[in-house]
Design an enzyme around this catalytic site. Structure first.
Site, short mmCIF file in Angstrom:
data_model
loop_
_atom_site.label_atom_id
_atom_site.label_comp_id
_atom_site.label_asym_id
_atom_site.label_seq_id
_atom_site.Cartn_x
_atom_site.Cartn_y
_atom_site.Cartn_z
N ARG A 134 -6.22 3.89 32.37
CA ARG A 134 -6.01 3.55 33.78
C ARG A 134 -7.29 3.73 34.60
O ARG A 134 -7.63 2.90 35.44
CB ARG A 134 -4.88 4.41 34.36
CG ARG A 134 -3.50 4.06 33.82
CD ARG A 134 -2.44 4.92 34.47
NE ARG A 134 -1.11 4.52 34.04
CZ ARG A 134 0.02 5.11 34.49
NH1 ARG A 134 -0.06 6.11 35.34
NH2 ARG A 134 1.18 4.69 34.07
N ASP B 213 5.08 11.35 50.82
CA ASP B 213 4.51 11.18 49.48
C ASP B 213 3.02 11.52 49.56
O ASP B 213 2.40 11.38 50.62
CB ASP B 213 4.70 9.75 48.98
CG ASP B 213 4.54 9.65 47.46
OD1 ASP B 213 5.56 9.71 46.75
OD2 ASP B 213 3.39 9.54 46.99
#
Length: 268
Positions: free
Chosen positions: A25, A134
């Site tokens: 990633r 978040d």
């Protein structure tokens, strides 16, 4: 180096088994930034000019996979069991506060709001508020935007589908969340392992599939912090693969599937 930085800044625990996934990633970020090594990438992240890259790091290290009414038993419990109590509290003139503590791109928070409205269509006239937070600013922005691909409608139970969808005109292939649900929610960025600025205690807290990124010590500390900011008799919803640990186990009793209630009175 990446694991140390992620743990220091965000409390994330990257297991050795995920090394290949993390490498894959982040390699995309190195290519995008035209960097030749992970040492250079870490050096950038630790500099002031690396601030803009940190959200990309978070997105790469965490999996923001979610959908509306995921683990639907929590929303059914909220609607059928908790809402009569919460509505009575609000009708008596008291505030009711709910927290989606790892809200990702907003589906959980909007599902909570839909459950409230399904149980009490006039809930907005009382002091009901949902805080949705978040750590990833990118997903918080998406949650505030409140527009989703139409294929996500398939996961929405018919009972709540009409409540979720609004009357606006989003682009073809997308739908917008009903404005009355958006009005119940306040979105914001929050690192769960950092300080919490909230002033009121919560009646219901959702923290699902977030502690899997933390080590056991951090998990136990987090469960206790949740217990500390819940009203007596309040409820905590956790993910199906998560387990309570640490001192909070003495304060929270299981009352339904991965649903816990805070006990009142002295604790052992």
């Amino acid at each position: 180096m990446i694991s140390e930085l992620a743990n220091r800044r965000y409390g994330l625990f990257l297991q050795p088994s995920k090394k290949a996934l993390v490498h894959s990633r982040l390699a995309k970020r190195l290519r995008a930034l035209k960097l030749t090594s992970f040492e250079d990438y870490c050096s950038l992240l630790n500099k002031t000019e690396g601030e803009a890259e940190r959200p990309h790091l978070l997105s790469a290290l965490t999996t923001n996979v979610t959908h509306f009414f995921r683990e639907i038993h929590h929303f059914e419990f909220l609607k059928d069991v908790l809402m009569p109590q919460l509505l009575a509290k609000a009708q008596a003139g008291n505030p009711v506060r709910l927290w989606s503590s790892a809200c990702s791109s907003g589906q959980e928070a909007y599902s909570i709001a839909a459950a409230l409205v399904a149980a009490a269509p006039k809930v907005a006239q009382y002091d009901f508020k949902i805080l949705a937070t978040d750590i990833d600013p990118q997903v918080v922005r998406a949650a505030k935007f409140a527009v989703y691909p139409t294929e996500q409608i398939a996961t929405i139970p018919p009972l709540w589908r009409d409540q979720l969808t609004g009357s606006g005109r989003p682009p073809l292939g997308e739908f917008k969340i009903n404005a009355r649900l958006q009005e119940l929610i306040s979105f914001g960025e929050l690192n769960l392992v950092a300080d919490w600025p909230m002033q009121r205690n919560f009646d219901v807290i959702f923290c699902r599939n977030a502690t899997i990124y933390f080590d056991k010590t951090t998990q136990a500390r987090l469960w206790q912090r949740f217990a500390d900011v819940m009203v007596d008799g309040g409820h905590l919803m956790i993910g199906h693969s998560e387990r309570l640990s640490g001192p909070a186990q003495a304060q929270l009793k299981s009352v339904a599937i991965t649903t816990y209630q805070k006990l009142t009175g002295p604790f052992a």
